[in-house]
Design a protein around this motif. Structure first.
Motif, PDB file in Angstrom:
ATOM      1  N   ARG A 271      20.954  45.677  44.478  1.00  0.00           N
ATOM      2  CA  ARG A 271      21.336  44.471  45.230  1.00  0.00           C
ATOM      3  C   ARG A 271      20.645  43.226  44.690  1.00  0.00           C
TER       4      ARG A 271
ATOM      5  N   ILE B 174      22.531  42.060  41.562  1.00  0.00           N
ATOM      6  CA  ILE B 174      23.790  41.385  41.921  1.00  0.00           C
ATOM      7  C   ILE B 174      23.502  40.007  42.504  1.00  0.00           C
TER       8      ILE B 174
ATOM      9  N   VAL C  89      22.620  37.653  39.650  1.00  0.00           N
ATOM     10  CA  VAL C  89      23.809  37.253  38.890  1.00  0.00           C
ATOM     11  C   VAL C  89      24.609  36.209  39.657  1.00  0.00           C
ATOM     12  N   VAL C  90      24.787  36.412  40.949  1.00  0.00           N
ATOM     13  CA  VAL C  90      25.541  35.449  41.769  1.00  0.00           C
ATOM     14  C   VAL C  90      24.815  34.108  41.817  1.00  0.00           C
TER      15      VAL C  90
END
Length: 70
Positions: free
Chosen positions: A2, A5, A8-9
């Motif tokens: 998590r 991710i 990256v976001v």
């Protein structure tokens, strides 16, 4: 996973902000809200595609041209 991710976001959204920054700063004090929105709306596709632009700059390949199909 998590955290990766989320990272990256966050990087993607920061990149979008960096691409939109010149448009926002040029219209922030001089234009109306509708002009600001219109400018951001026109720049948004390019801003969302910033990873593709960076990739093409790194590989020294021309960016694909836009075509209006229809």
């Amino acid at each position: 996973m998590r955290a990766l991710i989320a990272l990256v976001v966050i990087v993607y959204l920061v990149g979008v902000g960096v691409v939109l920054a010149p448009t926002i700063s040029s219209k922030w004090s001089t234009g109306t809200a509708s002009e600001l929105f219109g400018s951001v709306w026109l720049e948004l596709p390019r801003a969302l595609a910033w990873p593709v632009t960076i990739y093409h700059r790194m590989m020294d390949t021309p960016e694909p041209t836009k075509t209006n199909a229809g």
